[in-house]
Enzyme design. Structure first.
Site, short mmCIF file in Angstrom:
data_model
loop_
_atom_site.label_atom_id
_atom_site.label_comp_id
_atom_site.label_asym_id
_atom_site.label_seq_id
_atom_site.Cartn_x
_atom_site.Cartn_y
_atom_site.Cartn_z
N ASP A 180 22.05 -2.88 16.69
CA ASP A 180 22.70 -1.79 15.97
C ASP A 180 22.17 -1.80 14.54
OD1 ASP A 180 24.23 -1.60 18.32
OD2 ASP A 180 25.70 -3.01 17.52
N ASP A 234 34.46 3.23 25.35
CA ASP A 234 34.79 2.29 24.28
C ASP A 234 36.27 1.98 24.33
OD1 ASP A 234 32.17 2.52 23.59
OD2 ASP A 234 32.50 3.49 21.65
#
Length: 249
Positions: A130, A8
């Site tokens: 998500d 990330d």
């Protein structure tokens, strides 16, 4: 069963967030390219790169780092998400050596974009869903939509996405365990692979995910557990290979 290390990116660094909160980050490395090389050396066949800044900005912010990783690992399957909102961005990433583009927020805000992207870039589009308590979150997880997870997955399956990456936001970065039940339920409801994400924290969970491979769970993205050395990638890959009865590639 694919096991996919997560990288990330925030401010040019490799970080991990807790439940998607940008202000609650832990920096693990100032050199994401070196991190990518490390996971490749440990046996990873695919990497999951997320431009966190891009997810909030609505356009790529850490693209240069992603390009450098793709150039450094030309044989690595790389999937990229965060800030992908138009076909030009997808084309640029694919030209740079990225294998898969992950469409998330744009899929909810403009559903036709997914179908168009699948037609323009067949075999290269993943859908990132998500969710929190079964509802889809968008805009870098900052907004909860009214859309039901399974309904949305079934809708976009018809458009030709290669796989769905399902993240349980409440588990992400918390080391509380992957939501195997919800992931399996989603996988059974569709006919394309589901890649589990969010909360993978132990080898026991890797084993459990492998046991649900027949449900349609095709892989797992692992983040904080690798960086905090709760899971050794080589060991996890060996377990996945043994339980899958085939190569994890």
């Amino acid at each position: 069963m694919l096991l996919i290390p997560a990288i990330d990116l925030k401010g040019g660094k490799c970080v991990r967030l807790r439940q998607g909160r940008m202000e609650d980050d832990t920096v693990f490395s100032d050199d994401p390219v070196a991190v990518a090389l490390h996971w490749a050396e440990a046996g990873a066949k695919r990497l999951h790169l997320v431009d966190l800044d891009g997810a909030f900005a609505g356009q790529p912010v850490n693209a240069d780092i992603i390009y450098h990783i793709a150039q450094a690992l030309p044989d690595m399957d790389i999937q990229v998400g965060g800030g992908i909102r138009d076909s030009d961005t997808i084309q640029t990433y694919l030209d740079a050596g990225v294998r898969y583009a992950i469409i998330g927020t744009k899929a909810i805000n403009a559903p036709h974009f997914v179908a168009d992207a699948c037609l323009e870039f067949p075999g290269h589009i993943l859908l990132g869903l998500d969710a929190r308590e079964g509802k889809i979150a968008i805009n870098g997880w900052s907004k909860l939509s009214r859309h039901n997870l399974i309904d949305i997955a079934q809708r976009f399956e018809k458009d030709g996405v290669e796989a769905i990456i399902y993240t349980d936001i409440q588990r992400d970065g918390m080391m509380k365990g992957v939501n195997i039940e919800a992931t399996s339920e989603l996988a059974k409801a569709i006919n394309i692979p589901v890649i589990a994400s969010g909360g993978v924290s132990s080898l026991t969970e890797i084993e459990a995910l492998c046991q649900h491979e027949q449900d349609g769970i095709g892989g797992a993205i692992i983040g904080r557990a690798l960086y905090e050395e709760k899971i050794q990638l080589a060991e996890a890959l060996a377990i996945a290979k043994r339980l899958s009865g085939e190569s994890t590639a």
